[in-house]
Every structure is written in structure tokens, then in C-alpha cells.
Design a protein around this motif. Structure first.
Motif, PDB file in Angstrom:
ATOM      1  N   ALA A 169     -16.237   2.243   2.249  1.00 39.62           N
ATOM      2  CA  ALA A 169     -17.667   2.102   1.223  1.00 39.62           C
ATOM      3  C   ALA A 169     -17.461   0.516   0.956  1.00 39.62           C
ATOM      4  O   ALA A 169     -16.002   0.166  -0.359  1.00 39.62           O
ATOM      5  CB  ALA A 169     -17.278   3.323   0.061  1.00 39.62           C
ATOM      6  N   SER A 170     -18.606  -0.054   0.738  1.00 36.10           N
ATOM      7  CA  SER A 170     -18.845  -1.411  -0.746  1.00 36.10           C
ATOM      8  C   SER A 170     -18.992  -0.775  -1.726  1.00 36.10           C
ATOM      9  O   SER A 170     -20.313   0.400  -1.729  1.00 36.10           O
ATOM     10  CB  SER A 170     -19.978  -1.674  -0.239  1.00 36.10           C
ATOM     11  OG  SER A 170     -19.685  -3.182  -0.791  1.00 36.10           O
ATOM     12  N   GLU A 171     -17.922  -1.217  -2.873  1.00 38.72           N
ATOM     13  CA  GLU A 171     -18.385  -0.282  -3.769  1.00 38.72           C
ATOM     14  C   GLU A 171     -18.092  -2.074  -5.429  1.00 38.72           C
ATOM     15  O   GLU A 171     -16.181  -1.948  -5.268  1.00 38.72           O
ATOM     16  CB  GLU A 171     -17.680   0.787  -4.487  1.00 38.72           C
ATOM     17  CG  GLU A 171     -17.843   1.235  -5.271  1.00 38.72           C
ATOM     18  CD  GLU A 171     -17.641   0.984  -7.034  1.00 38.72           C
ATOM     19  OE1 GLU A 171     -16.792   0.627  -7.372  1.00 38.72           O
ATOM     20  OE2 GLU A 171     -18.675   1.414  -8.049  1.00 38.72           O
ATOM     21  N   THR A 173     -17.182  -2.179  -8.233  1.00 39.54           N
ATOM     22  CA  THR A 173     -16.398  -2.016  -9.083  1.00 39.54           C
ATOM     23  C   THR A 173     -15.048  -1.655  -8.942  1.00 39.54           C
ATOM     24  O   THR A 173     -13.470  -1.434  -8.778  1.00 39.54           O
ATOM     25  CB  THR A 173     -16.135  -1.454 -10.176  1.00 39.54           C
ATOM     26  OG1 THR A 173     -16.312   0.328  -9.488  1.00 39.54           O
ATOM     27  CG2 THR A 173     -17.598  -0.826 -11.428  1.00 39.54           C
ATOM     28  N   ALA A 174     -14.704  -1.508  -7.160  1.00 44.18           N
ATOM     29  CA  ALA A 174     -13.042  -1.594  -6.204  1.00 44.18           C
ATOM     30  C   ALA A 174     -12.201  -2.569  -6.798  1.00 44.18           C
ATOM     31  O   ALA A 174     -12.605  -3.802  -6.378  1.00 44.18           O
ATOM     32  CB  ALA A 174     -13.840  -0.863  -4.979  1.00 44.18           C
ATOM     33  N   THR A 175     -10.874  -2.662  -6.711  1.00 35.97           N
ATOM     34  CA  THR A 175      -9.820  -3.484  -6.935  1.00 35.97           C
ATOM     35  C   THR A 175      -9.684  -3.743  -6.232  1.00 35.97           C
ATOM     36  O   THR A 175      -9.167  -5.331  -5.732  1.00 35.97           O
ATOM     37  CB  THR A 175      -8.698  -2.665  -7.351  1.00 35.97           C
ATOM     38  OG1 THR A 175      -8.542  -1.400  -6.755  1.00 35.97           O
ATOM     39  CG2 THR A 175      -8.896  -2.238  -8.718  1.00 35.97           C
ATOM     40  N   THR A 176      -9.780  -3.624  -4.423  1.00 32.20           N
ATOM     41  CA  THR A 176      -9.596  -3.482  -3.416  1.00 32.20           C
ATOM     42  C   THR A 176     -10.450  -4.614  -3.283  1.00 32.20           C
ATOM     43  O   THR A 176     -11.984  -4.411  -3.770  1.00 32.20           O
ATOM     44  CB  THR A 176      -9.363  -2.955  -2.073  1.00 32.20           C
ATOM     45  OG1 THR A 176      -8.529  -2.365  -2.232  1.00 32.20           O
ATOM     46  CG2 THR A 176      -9.269  -3.577  -0.530  1.00 32.20           C
ATOM     47  N   LYS A 177     -10.171  -5.863  -2.895  1.00 33.96           N
ATOM     48  CA  LYS A 177     -11.204  -7.328  -2.298  1.00 33.96           C
ATOM     49  C   LYS A 177     -11.594  -7.700  -0.595  1.00 33.96           C
ATOM     50  O   LYS A 177     -11.078  -6.780   0.273  1.00 33.96           O
ATOM     51  CB  LYS A 177     -10.961  -8.765  -2.758  1.00 33.96           C
ATOM     52  CG  LYS A 177     -10.807  -8.843  -4.560  1.00 33.96           C
ATOM     53  CD  LYS A 177     -11.589  -8.406  -4.473  1.00 33.96           C
ATOM     54  CE  LYS A 177     -11.389  -8.658  -6.570  1.00 33.96           C
ATOM     55  NZ  LYS A 177     -12.271  -7.422  -7.999  1.00 33.96           N
ATOM     56  N   VAL A 178     -12.806  -7.577  -0.397  1.00 29.00           N
ATOM     57  CA  VAL A 178     -13.167  -7.548   0.802  1.00 29.00           C
ATOM     58  C   VAL A 178     -12.213  -8.660   1.797  1.00 29.00           C
ATOM     59  O   VAL A 178     -12.111  -8.188   3.066  1.00 29.00           O
ATOM     60  CB  VAL A 178     -14.739  -8.460   0.827  1.00 29.00           C
ATOM     61  CG1 VAL A 178     -14.992  -9.612   0.314  1.00 29.00           C
ATOM     62  CG2 VAL A 178     -15.252  -8.063   2.376  1.00 29.00           C
ATOM     63  N   TYR A 179     -11.347  -9.831   1.239  1.00 29.44           N
ATOM     64  CA  TYR A 179     -10.671 -10.325   2.297  1.00 29.44           C
ATOM     65  C   TYR A 179      -9.760 -10.062   2.483  1.00 29.44           C
ATOM     66  O   TYR A 179      -8.670 -10.284   2.964  1.00 29.44           O
ATOM     67  CB  TYR A 179     -10.717 -11.469   2.136  1.00 29.44           C
ATOM     68  CG  TYR A 179     -10.949 -11.648  -0.036  1.00 29.44           C
ATOM     69  CD1 TYR A 179      -9.799 -11.573   0.348  1.00 29.44           C
ATOM     70  CD2 TYR A 179     -11.670 -12.368  -0.176  1.00 29.44           C
ATOM     71  CE1 TYR A 179      -9.280 -11.631  -1.928  1.00 29.44           C
ATOM     72  CE2 TYR A 179     -11.392 -12.815  -2.028  1.00 29.44           C
ATOM     73  CZ  TYR A 179     -10.748 -11.943  -2.642  1.00 29.44           C
ATOM     74  OH  TYR A 179     -10.471 -12.377  -3.581  1.00 29.44           O
ATOM     75  N   ASP A 180      -9.164  -8.717   1.475  1.00 32.28           N
ATOM     76  CA  ASP A 180      -7.986  -7.884   1.739  1.00 32.28           C
ATOM     77  C   ASP A 180      -7.591  -6.574   2.666  1.00 32.28           C
ATOM     78  O   ASP A 180      -7.115  -6.240   2.932  1.00 32.28           O
ATOM     79  CB  ASP A 180      -7.565  -7.866   0.694  1.00 32.28           C
ATOM     80  CG  ASP A 180      -6.646  -8.683  -0.127  1.00 32.28           C
ATOM     81  OD1 ASP A 180      -6.317  -9.953   0.234  1.00 32.28           O
ATOM     82  OD2 ASP A 180      -7.669  -8.436  -1.742  1.00 32.28           O
ATOM     83  N   VAL A 181      -9.192  -6.371   3.218  1.00 34.28           N
ATOM     84  CA  VAL A 181      -9.113  -5.100   4.156  1.00 34.28           C
ATOM     85  C   VAL A 181      -9.008  -5.147   6.030  1.00 34.28           C
ATOM     86  O   VAL A 181      -9.319  -6.836   5.470  1.00 34.28           O
ATOM     87  CB  VAL A 181     -11.001  -4.436   3.659  1.00 34.28           C
ATOM     88  CG1 VAL A 181     -11.277  -3.630   5.017  1.00 34.28           C
ATOM     89  CG2 VAL A 181     -11.398  -3.933   2.608  1.00 34.28           C
ATOM     90  N   ASP A 182      -8.351  -4.733   6.353  1.00 34.34           N
ATOM     91  CA  ASP A 182      -8.582  -5.105   8.220  1.00 34.34           C
ATOM     92  C   ASP A 182      -9.210  -4.061   8.537  1.00 34.34           C
ATOM     93  O   ASP A 182      -9.880  -3.361   8.506  1.00 34.34           O
ATOM     94  CB  ASP A 182      -7.069  -3.551   8.296  1.00 34.34           C
ATOM     95  CG  ASP A 182      -6.794  -4.499   9.405  1.00 34.34           C
ATOM     96  OD1 ASP A 182      -7.198  -4.664  10.103  1.00 34.34           O
ATOM     97  OD2 ASP A 182      -6.028  -3.692  10.222  1.00 34.34           O
ATOM     98  N   LYS A 209     -12.277   1.580  -0.581  1.00 38.00           N
ATOM     99  CA  LYS A 209     -13.077   1.447  -1.180  1.00 38.00           C
ATOM    100  C   LYS A 209     -12.887  -0.152  -0.949  1.00 38.00           C
ATOM    101  O   LYS A 209     -11.712  -0.632  -1.705  1.00 38.00           O
ATOM    102  CB  LYS A 209     -13.841   1.504  -2.108  1.00 38.00           C
ATOM    103  CG  LYS A 209     -14.354   3.311  -2.337  1.00 38.00           C
ATOM    104  CD  LYS A 209     -14.011   4.089  -3.741  1.00 38.00           C
ATOM    105  CE  LYS A 209     -13.793   5.625  -3.337  1.00 38.00           C
ATOM    106  NZ  LYS A 209     -13.083   6.760  -2.870  1.00 38.00           N
ATOM    107  N   PHE A 210     -14.106  -0.829  -1.200  1.00 40.40           N
ATOM    108  CA  PHE A 210     -13.262  -2.430  -1.247  1.00 40.40           C
ATOM    109  C   PHE A 210     -14.781  -3.488  -2.300  1.00 40.40           C
ATOM    110  O   PHE A 210     -15.324  -2.185  -2.001  1.00 40.40           O
ATOM    111  CB  PHE A 210     -13.184  -3.028  -0.344  1.00 40.40           C
ATOM    112  CG  PHE A 210     -14.837  -3.746   1.483  1.00 40.40           C
ATOM    113  CD1 PHE A 210     -15.243  -4.820   0.678  1.00 40.40           C
ATOM    114  CD2 PHE A 210     -14.274  -2.311   1.173  1.00 40.40           C
ATOM    115  CE1 PHE A 210     -16.590  -4.671   1.064  1.00 40.40           C
ATOM    116  CE2 PHE A 210     -15.905  -2.007   2.484  1.00 40.40           C
ATOM    117  CZ  PHE A 210     -16.256  -3.738   2.283  1.00 40.40           C
TER     118      PHE A 210
END
Length: 242
Positions: A169-171, A173-182, A209-210
Motif C-alpha cells: 500500500a502506498s501511504e 506517512t509510512a516510514t519505509t521508502k519506495v526505494y527500500d521496497v523489494d 506500507k511505503f
């Protein structure tokens, strides 16, 4: 348009792609029951409307029932999942939740086709119509990208999970950043509507969430632009084999 009860029944039975059926709210009888059953079976949205709404189409002999022919061919989600896997591809799907602006939908479809998304999943209700304006905005991409229309996004997520597909889910306020997602594993990405974002219950059952990091304190990105950023990160990772 398809006008009249029997004509609509025949269209449903033949599998013709319909965008929506307008049915007089006071209509009764066996043909009406059959339309309701077939619409549910084929996942065609059914809208109960007053007679004045139907008369507003300015057609004769509508018998309290008018259907709009879809500009897009809809596909069964499980069949699409099986088709992608059988081709030896890694699923990358988009789920659109509450996106009502047809220009955004068109832009998303255009980017999805260019980045290798195999299917866009939309709900029966609460999403902008995939009409001529959406197709025009997509530069015709909506006529080439696979679209799955489901009666419940919650059930669709369950079906994806059963097939081993993670749901992200693209959110903002999520702490995980898009470039850290596999993005190299089998995935479906939920993009929320322009105003309300992703439905809370849908957010809750997502696997991860990212967010997209932004400079300054501006509230958010346009959903079509955000989708483009995410999908190009996914394409980069898949091409490089992260």
C-alpha cells in the motif's frame, strides 16, 4: 446503449462487456430477477434508478432497463493470475481504490502499460468510469492493458494472497521508502483515491506500507504521478534483478 430487458439479458448471457445497468427501482417480474442474477454473476454494476432517470436517456421502449456498453473488456482476476504465472512472468498488479478522476485513471493506465503491469484491478463501485475520456487520456492504453473488475477489493486481496502475491500500500506517512521496497517478488500495489486515500480496512490487510519521500511540507503528490514513480522503481529493480 442496450435498450430493453430482453436485450440486456441477451447481452449478459453472451458475455458482452457492460459498464453499468440502469434498472427502474420499482421494476418487478422474472426478467428483472434474471437481470439481477446475471449482473451479479458477471460482475456488472447495477444501479436502481427512478423512471425519470431512464426517460432522460431519450430512448423509446426501454422497459425500465438500459445498459451501457463498456469501452473496456473486463477479465476474471484468477484467470489473469493463472495466465501471468503460466507465461513464466512475475505478477505485478495495480489496485485502484476510490480513484474517481478519469484523467488520473487514464494516466495510470498509460504508465502501467509502459512499465510491465500485467493487470489493473478496480472495484465495481467507487471508481471513475473507464469511458471515452479515460481511454483518450490513456492514449489508448486502456484498450490494451488487462483490467479486472471485482465486486470487492477486500476479496480480491484475499485471492491475491491465496496465490502467493503480496499486497503493498502506498501511504504518505509510512516510514519505509519506495526505494527500500523489494519490487521483484509477486506483488500488487494499492493506490488510493485523490481525497480519502486507501480504505482503512484495505490498508489493514496489506502486507507492507511505503511512502515516496518529498521535500518541503506540501501535502501529497498527484496519484497518477505517484503511481508513475512507484512503477518505474519497480521496473528498474526488475530489469536489474535486485
Amino acid at each position: 446503449m442496450i435498450i430493453g430487458r430482453n436485450n440486456v439479458i441477451n447481452a449478459l448471457q453472451s458475455g458482452k462487456a457492460l459498464d453499468k445497468i440502469f434498472l427502474n427501482a420499482k421494476a418487478t417480474g422474472d426478467p428483472v430477477s434474471q437481470i439481477r442474477h446475471l449482473a451479479s454473476q458477471h460482475g456488472v454494476p447495477l444501479s436502481y434508478v427512478p423512471l425519470e432517470k431512464l426517460n432522460g436517456f431519450n430512448v423509446d421502449n426501454h422497459e425500465g432497463c438500459i445498459a451501457l456498453i463498456s469501452k473496456v473488456q473486463y477479465h476474471n482476476l484468477q484467470e489473469v493470475i493463472s495466465w501471468v504465472v503460466e507465461k513464466g512472468e512475475t505478477p505485478l498488479f495495480l489496485i485502484l481504490d476510490g480513484i474517481t478522476d478519469v484523467r488520473n485513471i487514464g494516466g495510470i493506465a498509460r504508465t502501467a502499460l509502459c512499465t510491465g503491469v500485467q493487470a489493473i484491478i478496480i472495484p465495481e463501485k467507487g471508481v471513475g468510469a473507464l469511458n471515452e475520456d479515460a481511454i483518450l487520456t490513456s492514449a489508448g492504453a486502456l484498450e490494451h492493458v488487462t483490467v479486472c473488475r471485482v465486486n470487492s477489493l477486500m476479496k480480491a486481496v484475499d485471492e491475491l494472497h491465496l496465490n502467493g502475491i503480496k499486497v503493498l500500500a502506498s501511504e504518505m506517512t509510512a516510514t519505509t521508502k519506495v526505494y527500500d521496497v523489494d519490487f521483484t517478488s509477486p506483488l500488487a500495489i494499492i493506490m488510493g483515491g485523490e481525497e480519502k486515500g486507501i480504505y482503512p480496512a484495505l490498508m489493514k490487510i496489506s502486507d507492507e506500507k511505503f511512502s515516496i519521500p518529498m521535500k518541503g511540507d506540501f501535502e501529497s503528490l498527484n496519484v497518477s504521478v505517484a503511481t508513475g514513480m512507484i512503477l518505474y522503481e519497480a521496473m528498474k529493480q526488475r530489469s536489474q534483478g535486485k
